[in-house]
Motif scaffolding. Structure first.
Motif, PDB file in Angstrom:
ATOM      1  N   ASN B  24      -5.380  -2.345   1.199  1.00 33.78           N
ATOM      2  CA  ASN B  24      -5.540  -1.483   2.365  1.00 33.78           C
ATOM      3  C   ASN B  24      -4.236  -1.484   3.154  1.00 33.78           C
ATOM      4  O   ASN B  24      -3.600  -2.535   3.282  1.00 33.78           O
ATOM      5  CB  ASN B  24      -6.648  -2.018   3.279  1.00 33.78           C
ATOM      6  CG  ASN B  24      -8.020  -1.686   2.740  1.00 33.78           C
ATOM      7  OD1 ASN B  24      -8.513  -0.588   2.930  1.00 33.78           O
ATOM      8  ND2 ASN B  24      -8.616  -2.633   2.026  1.00 33.78           N
ATOM      9  N   ILE B  33      -4.250   3.660   3.296  1.00 35.96           N
ATOM     10  CA  ILE B  33      -4.687   3.345   1.932  1.00 35.96           C
ATOM     11  C   ILE B  33      -6.021   2.621   2.033  1.00 35.96           C
ATOM     12  O   ILE B  33      -6.150   1.668   2.796  1.00 35.96           O
ATOM     13  CB  ILE B  33      -3.661   2.425   1.226  1.00 35.96           C
ATOM     14  CG1 ILE B  33      -2.326   3.146   1.039  1.00 35.96           C
ATOM     15  CG2 ILE B  33      -4.189   1.929  -0.088  1.00 35.96           C
ATOM     16  CD1 ILE B  33      -2.281   4.080  -0.114  1.00 35.96           C
ATOM     17  N   VAL B  36      -7.674   0.315  -2.663  1.00 33.63           N
ATOM     18  CA  VAL B  36      -7.173   0.825  -3.953  1.00 33.63           C
ATOM     19  C   VAL B  36      -7.101  -0.319  -4.970  1.00 33.63           C
ATOM     20  O   VAL B  36      -6.535  -1.373  -4.688  1.00 33.63           O
ATOM     21  CB  VAL B  36      -5.794   1.479  -3.763  1.00 33.63           C
ATOM     22  CG1 VAL B  36      -5.142   1.751  -5.107  1.00 33.63           C
ATOM     23  CG2 VAL B  36      -5.938   2.763  -2.990  1.00 33.63           C
ATOM     24  N   GLY B  55      -1.118   9.090   0.536  1.00 30.88           N
ATOM     25  CA  GLY B  55      -0.885   7.657   0.471  1.00 30.88           C
ATOM     26  C   GLY B  55      -0.185   7.172  -0.778  1.00 30.88           C
ATOM     27  O   GLY B  55       0.007   5.979  -0.952  1.00 30.88           O
ATOM     28  N   LYS B  56       0.230   8.090  -1.657  1.00 37.98           N
ATOM     29  CA  LYS B  56       0.832   7.618  -2.905  1.00 37.98           C
ATOM     30  C   LYS B  56       2.172   6.920  -2.679  1.00 37.98           C
ATOM     31  O   LYS B  56       2.439   5.871  -3.259  1.00 37.98           O
ATOM     32  CB  LYS B  56       0.962   8.764  -3.929  1.00 37.98           C
ATOM     33  CG  LYS B  56       1.649  10.005  -3.415  1.00 37.98           C
ATOM     34  CD  LYS B  56       1.371  11.181  -4.340  1.00 37.98           C
ATOM     35  CE  LYS B  56       2.215  12.389  -3.985  1.00 37.98           C
ATOM     36  NZ  LYS B  56       2.109  12.831  -2.577  1.00 37.98           N
ATOM     37  N   THR B  58       3.077   5.477   0.146  1.00 38.67           N
ATOM     38  CA  THR B  58       2.761   4.243   0.867  1.00 38.67           C
ATOM     39  C   THR B  58       2.363   3.144  -0.109  1.00 38.67           C
ATOM     40  O   THR B  58       2.812   2.003   0.005  1.00 38.67           O
ATOM     41  CB  THR B  58       1.613   4.501   1.857  1.00 38.67           C
ATOM     42  OG1 THR B  58       1.993   5.551   2.721  1.00 38.67           O
ATOM     43  CG2 THR B  58       1.299   3.265   2.658  1.00 38.67           C
ATOM     44  N   PHE B  59       1.534   3.524  -1.087  1.00 36.64           N
ATOM     45  CA  PHE B  59       1.104   2.508  -2.058  1.00 36.64           C
ATOM     46  C   PHE B  59       2.290   2.023  -2.875  1.00 36.64           C
ATOM     47  O   PHE B  59       2.431   0.832  -3.149  1.00 36.64           O
ATOM     48  CB  PHE B  59       0.017   3.087  -2.973  1.00 36.64           C
ATOM     49  CG  PHE B  59      -0.530   2.076  -3.914  1.00 36.64           C
ATOM     50  CD1 PHE B  59      -1.343   1.050  -3.440  1.00 36.64           C
ATOM     51  CD2 PHE B  59      -0.198   2.105  -5.254  1.00 36.64           C
ATOM     52  CE1 PHE B  59      -1.821   0.082  -4.296  1.00 36.64           C
ATOM     53  CE2 PHE B  59      -0.680   1.133  -6.121  1.00 36.64           C
ATOM     54  CZ  PHE B  59      -1.500   0.118  -5.635  1.00 36.64           C
ATOM     55  N   PHE B 233      -4.414  10.327  -6.200  1.00 38.20           N
ATOM     56  CA  PHE B 233      -4.771   9.849  -4.861  1.00 38.20           C
ATOM     57  C   PHE B 233      -5.219  11.025  -4.021  1.00 38.20           C
ATOM     58  O   PHE B 233      -4.678  12.122  -4.112  1.00 38.20           O
ATOM     59  CB  PHE B 233      -3.556   9.213  -4.162  1.00 38.20           C
ATOM     60  CG  PHE B 233      -3.192   7.854  -4.679  1.00 38.20           C
ATOM     61  CD1 PHE B 233      -2.473   7.722  -5.851  1.00 38.20           C
ATOM     62  CD2 PHE B 233      -3.547   6.709  -3.976  1.00 38.20           C
ATOM     63  CE1 PHE B 233      -2.115   6.470  -6.314  1.00 38.20           C
ATOM     64  CE2 PHE B 233      -3.206   5.458  -4.436  1.00 38.20           C
ATOM     65  CZ  PHE B 233      -2.494   5.339  -5.612  1.00 38.20           C
ATOM     66  N   GLY B 236      -5.964   8.762   0.865  1.00 38.56           N
ATOM     67  CA  GLY B 236      -5.908   7.309   0.899  1.00 38.56           C
ATOM     68  C   GLY B 236      -6.775   6.615  -0.131  1.00 38.56           C
ATOM     69  O   GLY B 236      -6.750   5.395  -0.252  1.00 38.56           O
TER      70      GLY B 236
END
Lengths: 487, 265
Positions: B24, B33, B36, B55-56, B58-59, B233, B236
């Motif tokens: 998260n 996120i 995941v 959120g891709k 960010t991940f 994604f 998020g």
């Protein structure tokens, strides 16, 4: 008519012109504002501007020209007197103006009637005493030609004042009338007003530039005069500075330049590392909260008047250095005032200058540079040293050069902290002096403005001006040349 | 552009390189996120696709802890590389980033020479024993970045003077020079023209032989061309993760299908 009344009438008439012009424009399209070329206010503004600008222009011109004209007419009366008494015409004119002002005051306070003031002659009673009763002190008894010249001066001035009011009001009314006549719905008032605004901005820019030019010219003319009575080679290459108003002085700039550069060097050696490190901390490490407090706090330093820094040097830093380096300690220092004292304090003064500029420049380095470096596994200090600082370097060099030109031009700290002895010595604990401090001492006191001892101040000022101008141009060149590098 | 089936047969290793569980991320009050779970294979190109703001990126930034540099970001959950928890207090993010290289959306060469740009990583990690060694590393990295022939005569010219496509390949060479095990690419071709994009994609396929490559992309064609695994994604959430062919030809989730067929996104 008094001067302020003229101003008030101009303002009133312009306001009236504004209202009338606006009303006429609206009326010309039958009250439907959408059919006007411009918004109604522009029509009003157009009328007001076309009245006010020529009127004020004439007023300003008249205010400058009238005294010159009156002076010229009156001086022809007293020029014989000046020749016969072998006095300077300018000094006689000062007398004339003082008597004329005195008569004005006497009439205003009621000690003399208006007709008395115009008709009084040097023979009728004691002019000096009567003016003295009105609170106007004169140095000596007024002679007949001076009194007559003063009366003529008053007459010409008052005629001129009346004419001025009439002429200005005539121009104002002409302008207002012309603008009012051309006002109708088709007229492109907005474009005219926009051009007026442009002219206003241009005028402001010109004033700034022309003032600079005037300052430089006054420096240049006085410098040329200095070099016509004192050899330039001696000024630039002599290593002694010994002005004596009795004549036979030696006016070499080298000791002063040496003091200036030595003190500036110490100041920069203090300010650059501290300021730069403070900037790096503030921009790279400090949390937003700390930064929000620390940056303004540091910039307070920049707001302290330099005379206060001078006092700090004189009362705190000098004595503190004496404890360590003076006779009680290492014995290198004779008195509290020394190059080191002034240099240290000046360095403190320059810290916010360097840190604030560098901080802005470091912040301008794109975040993508830092990300790139972190992404390769660099630590924060590696990133700062090897990526951020090299990217910001041109700007930082520019900031340092600007700080250097501040240091070279600084006066008060030097006057209070560095002493007054002009000498070339490598010992930083000795008293020395700088170009700026000597300009002050050459022009204060009873200097005769035609002697080389006073005129040298202008040559010194010119040298300093060229020096700092060169530094600033170089700084700007460096900043510009490398600025685009990471965009 | 490339035949996926042929390249897939070349994938031999099937071991998991990165394993993420219940990750998260919060940016201040925004939940970027949400829970995941994903397992990324070694010697594979994995594509993250999805609409903007899903959120891709960010991940991706969680994998080498780049989110640490953002004050308001908070990451929770378990991410393991080779079984080692990267958020463990004992892990130095600096060392982690040396192992997990990253290429950014906009080419960001340092304002240094081409040579110094590539030598930067090896120098700070002490990978070269001497000058000759460093020269070799730089040449090898530039060759791997498929840019050696274009810059070999001007290694000491500034890296910022190259064209956009060359700059991006220089940045890839720079990332490769530190010998990472995983290479993260955040929309590496979004600032490039089709020809430069083709060169970079070719390069990504090359890199797969030694590295686990994770690429974020907005172009579904690009994802289909270069990747073997794809993760979709949305807002998020990780909606679907599987073989690229599977995702593009036979998506299980209706949202994936809508995105891939262009109905949303």
């Amino acid at each position: 008519m008094p001067f302020y009344w003229t101003l008030a009438i101009i303002a009133l008439l312009c306001a009236a012109g504004y209202v009338l012009g606006r009303r006429k424009a609206v009326a010309s399209v039958g009250g439907d504002k959408r059919r006007l070329h411009s918004l109604p206010n522009f029509y009003g503004m157009n009328v007001a501007l076309k009245g006010a600008v020529p009127a004020f222009g004439l007023l300003v011109f008249w205010l400058i020209a009238q005294p010159l004209f009156v002076e010229w007419r009156v001086s022809s009366i007293v020029s014989d007197l000046a020749v016969s008494e072998a006095r300077d015409l300018g000094l006689v004119m000062v007398d004339v103006r003082r008597v004329a002002d005195g008569l004005d005051t006497a009439v205003a306070t009621g000690t003399m009637t208006a007709s008395e003031a115009t008709d009084i002659a040097a023979g009728d009673g004691n002019v000096r005493e009567r003016l003295g009763a009105a609170g106007v002190a004169l140095g000596s008894e007024v002679s007949e030609p001076v009194l007559r010249a003063a009366q003529r001066y008053r007459a010409l001035s008052s005629t001129g004042d009346t004419l001025r009011s009439v002429a200005v009001l005539a121009v104002l009314l002409l302008g207002l009338g012309w603008a009012y006549r051309e006002t109708d719905g088709e007229f492109r008032a907005r474009n005219v007003v926009e051009q007026g605004v442009l002219a206003l901005l241009l005028g402001a820019a010109c004033i700034a530039i022309l003032t600079t030019l005037g300052i430089v010219l006054s420096l240049i003319f006085n410098t040329i005069e200095f070099f016509s009575i004192y050899p330039a080679s001696e000024f630039f290459f002599s290593t002694t500075w010994f002005p004596s108003f009795g004549g036979g002085s030696s006016l070499g700039i080298l000791p002063l330049l040496w003091g200036t550069l030595y003190i500036s060097l110490i100041a920069l050696a203090v300010a650059v590392p501290i300021g730069l490190m403070a900037a790096i901390y503030l921009s790279e490490y400090a949390s937003p909260r700390v930064r929000g407090i620390a940056k303004p706090a540091l910039e307070i330093l920049a707001g302290i008047p330099t005379i206060v820094y001078g006092l700090f040097a004189l009362l705190t830093v000098g004595p503190a250095l004496m404890v360590v380096f003076g006779d009680g300690g290492l014995g290198w220092m004779q008195a509290g005032t020394a190059v080191m004292t002034a240099g240290l304090v000046m360095g403190i003064m320059l810290i916010p200058f360097v840190s604030s500029l560098s901080d802005d420049i470091i912040n301008a380095v794109p975040q993508s540079m830092r990300d790139g470096s972190y992404g390769l596994g660099a630590t924060q200090s590696e990133t700062v040293r090897q990526v951020v600082l090299p990217a910001a370097l041109p700007g930082i060099v520019g900031a340092i050069l600007l700080a250097a030109s501040r240091a070279i031009g600084e006066t008060m700290i030097v006057v209070l902290g560095a002493g007054a002895a002009a000498r070339i010595s490598p010992n930083p604990f000795e008293a020395m002096t700088t170009v700026t401090a000597k300009i002050v001492s050459q022009l204060t006191g009873d200097a005769d403005f035609s002697s080389p001892e006073a005129l040298v101040a202008f040559a010194l000022g010119m040298t300093l001006f060229v020096l700092t101008l060169g530094l600033n141009v170089f700084a700007l060149y460096i900043v510009r040349k490398y600025r685009e590098q990471y965009e | 552009m490339y035949d996926n089936r042929a390249s897939e047969s070349a994938v031999t290793a099937d071991d998991i390189k990165i394993e993420a569980k219940r990750v998260n991320v919060h940016y201040g009050t925004t939940h970027a996120i949400k829970d995941v779970d994903v397992s990324i294979l070694d010697k594979t190109v994995t594509a993250f696709i999805g609409p903007s703001g899903c959120g891709k990126s960010t991940f991706l930034r969680c994998i080498n802890r780049m989110n640490d540099t953002i004050d308001v970001a908070r990451v929770t959950g378990d991410i393991r590389i080779d079984g080692e928890d990267i958020n463990d207090a004992r892990v130095d993010p600096v060392q982690l980033r040396a192992k997990v290289g990253m290429v950014f959306q906009k080419p960001n060469p340092f304002p240094k020479s081409i040579y110094d740009n590539v030598a930067y990583g090896p120098k700070i990690h002490g990978l070269a024993k001497n000058k000759g060694d460093l020269d070799d590393i730089v040449e090898r990295a530039l060759r791997r970045g498929a840019i050696w022939d274009e810059v070999k005569d001007r290694l000491h010219a500034p890296g910022t003077g190259l064209s956009g496509g060359q700059q991006q390949r220089l940045c890839i060479a720079r990332a490769v020079a530190t010998e990472p095990e995983v290479l993260l690419m955040d929309e590496p071709c979004s600032a490039l023209d089709p020809i430069a994009t083709g060169q970079v994609e070719e390069l990504i396929d090359e890199l797969r032989r030694d590295y686990s490559v994770v690429i974020v992309t907005h172009s579904m064609q690009q994802a289909a061309r270069v990747s073997q695994k794809t993760a979709f994604f949305h807002l998020g959430n990780l909606i679907e993760y599987g073989d690229t062919d599977e995702i593009f030809t036979n998506p299980k989730d209706p949202k994936t299908e809508s995105y891939i067929t262009g109905r949303i996104g």
